[in-house]
Design an enzyme around this catalytic site. Sequence first.
Site, PDB file in Angstrom:
ATOM      1  N   GLY A 111       0.798  -1.218   0.000  1.00 26.95           N
ATOM      2  CA  GLY A 111       0.000   0.000   0.000  1.00 26.95           C
ATOM      3  C   GLY A 111       0.830   1.267   0.000  1.00 26.95           C
ATOM      4  N   SER A 112       0.428   2.215   0.811  1.00 25.52           N
ATOM      5  CA  SER A 112       0.876   3.594   0.715  1.00 25.52           C
ATOM      6  C   SER A 112       2.343   3.804   1.046  1.00 25.52           C
ATOM      7  CB  SER A 112       0.029   4.465   1.645  1.00 25.52           C
ATOM      8  OG  SER A 112       0.478   5.793   1.625  1.00 25.52           O
ATOM      9  N   CYS A 113       2.946   4.772   0.337  1.00 27.65           N
ATOM     10  CA  CYS A 113       4.303   5.222   0.622  1.00 27.65           C
ATOM     11  C   CYS A 113       4.393   5.946   1.953  1.00 27.65           C
ATOM     12  CB  CYS A 113       4.794   6.152  -0.486  1.00 27.65           C
ATOM     13  SG  CYS A 113       4.829   5.411  -2.134  1.00 27.65           S
ATOM     14  N   SER A 114       3.237   6.351   2.513  1.00 25.92           N
ATOM     15  CA  SER A 114       3.221   7.083   3.780  1.00 25.92           C
ATOM     16  C   SER A 114       3.454   6.181   4.976  1.00 25.92           C
ATOM     17  CB  SER A 114       1.883   7.823   3.954  1.00 25.92           C
ATOM     18  OG  SER A 114       1.722   8.807   2.973  1.00 25.92           O
TER      19      SER A 114
END
Length: 590
Positions: free
Chosen positions: A65-68
């Site tokens: 999922g997210s790079c965050s």
Amino acid sequence: MSSSPLCHGVPHVKGTASGGLIASHVELSFWGGVDPQTGQVIDRHHPLSGHSLEGRILAIPGGRGSCSGSGVMLELLLNNRGPKAILFERREDILTLGVMVAEEMFGKAIPVVTLNSVDFRRVLQLHDTCITVVDGYIFDKEAPGALHELSECRSNIPSLLTTNVQLSDVDRKFIQGEYGEAARVAMQIVLRMSELLEVRELIPVTQVHVDGCIYTGPGSLLFAEKLRSLGGHVLVPTTLNSISVDQKRWRAQGVDVTFGEAADRLAKAYIDMGAQPTFTCGPYQLDSAPKLGDQVAWAESNAVVYANSVLGARTMKYPDFLDIAIALTGRAPKGGPHIDTNRQASLIVRLHDTERLHNLDDSFYPLLGYHVGSLASNQIPVIVGLESLAPNHDDLKAFGAAFATVSSAPMFHMVGITPEAQTLEAAIPVGSHPPCLDVAIEDLIPCWDTLNTASDAQPVDLISLGNPHFSLKEIRKLATLCQGRTKCDGMTVMVTCSRATHGLADQAGLVQELEKFGVQFITDTCWCMITEPIIAQSPNAIMTNSGKYAHYGPGLTGRKFYLGSLARCVETACNGRPVDHHPAWLVRKI
């Protein structure tokens, strides 16, 4: 007791830790999957949902999922809510980078170890028991104190003047601080990630898209303001991802002042370092979008997948914080999808029965993306069988966003559609025979049921559109669907989009037309960051056309979700509840 280790792995961040093991065979996205303030797993589709990571040793195959996720990891470590160590089955860039940044910038770190598959499976069997990590050594009990001597009593942070990465004269000047302290720290981060990736060369990039401007908590703000105070300024054109508030409207929307001001300060810190206030999770919709073959450094998972797959630009799935480090130096690791061989598919997905899809609607693409992402958890797939459907850019955006939600792969190919897969042979290594998975239309039904968490009888009071950000074409399509219709009382319809797209839609008269129907526009931010009071507490369901938001939404909002096409979303806005469950094209063969 015996002091022999159970197994040994590669310590990407050294250290010693003991604690109860919490383990899963399923990858986990920290952004949208773990609450950075409590350490609880909030991904309602994950086996560890509801468990706390605080004080535990976490074993998962990798992130997704997210790079965050790196931002969430930093917050967890700074507020002491995170795991005491992490064990991976394969090298994990995003979460490891979060630990490295905590170490580089704030002197806080936890051991991060990669195990081989056999040892990882052995460790999984120890779920809920106490284990000890000493650098790369894993013990299946509380280790005696003498074993802690295995951990070297020196700084974890390596001296990168002796790095294995080939350095130019300019690179060495960065490390030696000749271009300022912010640039020195940034190069240190770039080189540590290069060592993790086993990359031996850096390359220049033409642009950067920064995802670290999302406010995950005080740590993300502290990081950016510290870089700014050290004199940081970007060296290449840099765009900014969606931030955590609509910068122009957040006070009128009733957003908490403390949160709104912190998110504002974070955005300002990046702008002060020279980034452009584009505030969009769809930078591929901007005039500055890269072209085929361009070497760039983008963060934001859906943007990375779109850039690599649809535009044919070249970027790794850069974690938050590494993005701005590259922007401050103009240098990136030459690895991953930057290299031809790392862009080739290792899995073929063959779609059957496409001749049945004469009544296809746009819910097909996020659903297929979610399914393919689940099949290719860490592999680049090439999809065969979509040529006759001719998906447009918005279809590919929806596919890619859902794909990136459940897969850690940085890209996909579609034969006859994406630029590097004009034929199947062009997308796979010469002479190779990757495994092939056959997918029938009815195979998508379990994904549909997974993403539709609301019951058929549950009313809807919010239609959520724009995850990723709506394009001008989608706004135009929505206006056509709403024309001559009446939204039912008590129904909220919200669209998120970039400032640039909103401006174009306003010039075309579409904003005024949709506002008459009752659509509310939100710019700068996106649904994965929107919470109360914009999303009110309610027993009713939320409906979206986004596979990504249908996955993350239940954990982020505590509410049930319907997924449907844009047309079904408009029908629901007018009727108060979905007209049926499965779309007409999604039926089992008789």
